[in-house]
Design an enzyme around this catalytic site. Structure first.
Site, PDB file in Angstrom:
ATOM      1  CG  ASN A 160      30.861  51.811  91.093  1.00  0.00           C
ATOM      2  OD1 ASN A 160      29.897  52.450  91.504  1.00  0.00           O
ATOM      3  ND2 ASN A 160      31.218  51.807  89.833  1.00  0.00           N
ATOM      4  CG  HIS A 209      37.129  56.354  87.317  1.00  0.00           C
ATOM      5  ND1 HIS A 209      36.679  57.543  86.752  1.00  0.00           N
ATOM      6  CD2 HIS A 209      36.097  55.482  87.222  1.00  0.00           C
ATOM      7  CE1 HIS A 209      35.442  57.396  86.349  1.00  0.00           C
ATOM      8  NE2 HIS A 209      35.062  56.148  86.618  1.00  0.00           N
ATOM      9  CG  HIS A 233      35.125  50.969  86.143  1.00  0.00           C
ATOM     10  ND1 HIS A 233      34.133  51.239  87.057  1.00  0.00           N
ATOM     11  CD2 HIS A 233      35.247  52.077  85.376  1.00  0.00           C
ATOM     12  CE1 HIS A 233      33.669  52.462  86.842  1.00  0.00           C
ATOM     13  NE2 HIS A 233      34.340  52.993  85.832  1.00  0.00           N
TER      14      HIS A 233
END
Length: 160
Positions: free
Chosen positions: A46, A116, A118
């Site tokens: 990220n 997505h 994390h």
């Protein structure tokens, strides 16, 4: 008022808004922060992490609908989550992990058009007064240093 100097943020503040999906972008893996590609998915750092090693796992196919995913895609996403957790535990000694999906802007999805997951490593004491008092998160390792540290672990993992 105290100043917290973060000159590297000016690039983010002055760049034009991206029109291309970051999860679909092609190019240099290091520039894109992509640590791993499989037939169906990719793992990337990220760019605006909550903590060092904050990873995102996405399908290579552009989709935002969890209900639209195939069994193979769902399985691969979870296998990649497990791999990421294992690599982060070994490479950084994380004490725990936040793992999740934000579906929709109301749920906190910064990029809501491409599903997505994390994987965020956590350590005892990693939430300090800076976050509470100054609404600032302290990331002690440079992003590309984190990339270079994690890449050998992902390279050694091989293909699914």
């Amino acid at each position: 008022m105290d100043n917290l100097w973060a000159p590297w943020r000016v690039e983010y503040l002055t760049q034009p808004a991206d029109t291309e999906c970051i999860f679909c972008a092609e190019g240099d893996d290091r520039e894109l922060l992509i640590l791993r590609r499989t037939r169906l998915s990719r793992v990337m750092l990220n760019r605006y992490p909550y903590s060092n090693g904050h990873l995102m796992i996405s399908l290579r196919r552009h989709s935002a609908d969890l209900g639209e995913l195939t069994g193979d895609e769902l399985l691969e996403l979870m296998r990649e989550v497990a791999l990421c957790r294992d690599i982060l535990a070994r490479s950084s000694g994380a004490h725990g992990f936040n793992i999740g999906i934000n579906l929709g802007k109301a749920a906190g999805a910064g990029i809501e058009d491409h599903l997505h997951l994390h994987v965020v490593p956590r350590w005892f004491g990693d939430s300090n007064f800076m976050t509470v008092v100054a609404d600032v998160r302290v990331i002690p390792e440079a992003l590309l240093a984190t990339y270079d540290r994690l890449l050998p672990f992902f390279s050694a993992a091989g293909e699914l």
